[in-house]
Design an enzyme around this catalytic site. Structure first.
Site, PDB file in Angstrom:
ATOM      1  N   LYS A  99       2.060   4.376 -10.462  1.00 17.54           N
ATOM      2  CA  LYS A  99       0.903   3.498 -10.683  1.00 17.54           C
ATOM      3  C   LYS A  99       0.704   3.168 -12.159  1.00 17.54           C
ATOM      4  O   LYS A  99       0.488   2.015 -12.533  1.00 17.54           O
ATOM      5  CB  LYS A  99      -0.361   4.130 -10.102  1.00 17.54           C
ATOM      6  CG  LYS A  99      -0.448   4.049  -8.587  1.00 17.54           C
ATOM      7  CD  LYS A  99      -1.762   4.599  -8.082  1.00 17.54           C
ATOM      8  CE  LYS A  99      -1.967   4.284  -6.601  1.00 17.54           C
ATOM      9  NZ  LYS A  99      -0.971   4.927  -5.740  1.00 17.54           N
TER      10      LYS A  99
ATOM     11  N   LYS B  29       8.401   0.274   1.329  1.00 17.61           N
ATOM     12  CA  LYS B  29       7.466   0.640   2.387  1.00 17.61           C
ATOM     13  C   LYS B  29       6.448  -0.470   2.646  1.00 17.61           C
ATOM     14  O   LYS B  29       6.023  -1.170   1.729  1.00 17.61           O
ATOM     15  CB  LYS B  29       6.737   1.930   1.979  1.00 17.61           C
ATOM     16  CG  LYS B  29       5.826   2.503   3.045  1.00 17.61           C
ATOM     17  CD  LYS B  29       5.175   3.779   2.534  1.00 17.61           C
ATOM     18  CE  LYS B  29       4.173   4.312   3.550  1.00 17.61           C
ATOM     19  NZ  LYS B  29       3.475   5.508   3.057  1.00 17.61           N
TER      20      LYS B  29
ATOM     21  N   LYS C 173       0.327  -2.625   2.480  1.00 15.99           N
ATOM     22  CA  LYS C 173      -0.978  -3.295   2.372  1.00 15.99           C
ATOM     23  C   LYS C 173      -1.002  -4.430   1.355  1.00 15.99           C
ATOM     24  O   LYS C 173      -2.063  -4.969   1.086  1.00 15.99           O
ATOM     25  CB  LYS C 173      -2.099  -2.310   1.999  1.00 15.99           C
ATOM     26  CG  LYS C 173      -2.245  -1.068   2.851  1.00 15.99           C
ATOM     27  CD  LYS C 173      -3.417  -0.227   2.344  1.00 15.99           C
ATOM     28  CE  LYS C 173      -3.512   1.102   3.049  1.00 15.99           C
ATOM     29  NZ  LYS C 173      -4.612   1.927   2.547  1.00 15.99           N
TER      30      LYS C 173
END
Length: 328
Positions: free
Chosen positions: A112, A195, A198
């Site tokens: 992140k 992956k 969202k």
């Protein structure tokens, strides 16, 4: 006493088919295995910037998704993390027992911050694993079902339990993680090397997508060279991902899924996968809509917070006494 099973989902972004397969679809099975504690990790959602209205709506959606998936409020405890103050109180203590070196090595933190301006990195993001560890140990949870990307968080929780218990005695229960064998990692339909997460409107199937959109995304999914429907993540990541989705929704092994498509062309295969996903999500969405419209989630969350607090308070008190905090 049955083992306690604990899992939480953070209300950031729209939930995907990957979340449904990895967590929501398995809720009824979990209820048969032990005492289930499910929570919405809304405090964790604050570690990165999020619009307040979006956070509120995501929280409502998530609670409704839990219930639509078949969660029985009489058999499980469902609550908001922020409704149980013991999470934050234990976090204030436990942040002294995990070290900066350990936290800075956490893979998710490094991923992140590599995309962020250093001046915009909040302490909460750095200390995320401390609060997550508190989420787990507060409830004496034995089993923590997680995706592969969360295993490291349970491992650092186990390190914390060992460190704390070695110093103060057997105060905290040691948790164990549990990975799902099929469907543990659902990949993006547009890039099956990453992956489903969202954040990709084309590659992610969102649980609030209409069925026409769901079908279109699957039929447009990236496939691979050749024409054989075979599970081979290295050479056929696109086909392997669709096989994983199909097997997980059908509750069969990858090997059995492969057998069903021997001799089938990619187009036929995708159509069957699309039919399977639609057959699963369409009734799920109808139940979700009814729960949102009636606000049935409100009483469930209120009652769940009362039950969760009753479980969490004794753990916090054990810790407070162990470290020497005076109770007046």
């Amino acid at each position: 006493m049955a083992d306690r099973i604990l899992t939480g989902i953070k209300p950031t972004g729209q939930l995907t088919l990957g979340n449904y397969i990895g967590v929501l679809k398995r809720l009824p099975q979990m209820m048969d295995r032990g005492e289930c504690i499910f929570f919405i990790a809304d405090l964790h959602a604050l570690t990165l910037p999020i619009d307040p209205q979006v956070l509120r709506q995501n929280t409502i959606d998530l609670a409704s998704f839990y219930l639509a998936a078949g969660l029985d409020p009489e058999r499980v405890t469902l609550f908001l993390q922020s409704s149980v103050s013991e999470h934050a109180e234990l976090n204030a203590i436990m942040q002294n027992y995990l070290y900066m070196g350990e936290l800075s090595r956490m893979t998710q933190f490094k991923d992140k911050v590599s995309k962020m301006n250093e001046s915009a990195i909040g302490l909460g993001l750095f200390a995320y694993p401390v609060l997550m560890a508190c989420d787990i140990v507060l409830y004496d949870a034995a089993i923590i079902p997680v995706g592969e990307d969360q295993v490291q968080h349970v491992e650092i929780t186990r390190d914390l339990v060992n460190r704390f218990n070695n110093r103060y005695g057997k105060i905290l229960k040691m948790p164990n993680y549990e990975l799902r064998k099929v469907g543990a990692r659902i990949m993006s339909l547009s890039d099956p090397t990453v992956k489903m997460s969202k954040s990709d409107p084309k590659g992610d199937i969102f649980l609030k997508d209409d069925m026409k959109t769901v079908r279109k995304k699957i039929m447009s999914a990236v496939t691979d060279l050749g024409c054989e429907v075979k599970y081979d993540p290295e050479n056929k990541p696109g086909i392997s991902n669709l096989l994983t989705i199909y097997a997980a929704l059908k509750d069969i092994s990858i090997e059995d899924a492969e057998k069903e498509f021997v001799g089938k062309r990619y187009g036929e295969f995708k159509t069957v996968v699309a039919d399977t996903v639609v057959a699963e999500l369409e009734p799920f969405q109808k139940r979700y809509q009814e729960i949102v419209e009636t606000k049935a989630y409100e009483k469930v969350l209120r009652d769940g917070a009362v039950k969760a607090k009753a479980m969490a308070k004794p753990t916090l008190e054990r810790v407070q006494e162990a470290v020497g905090l005076l109770k007046i």
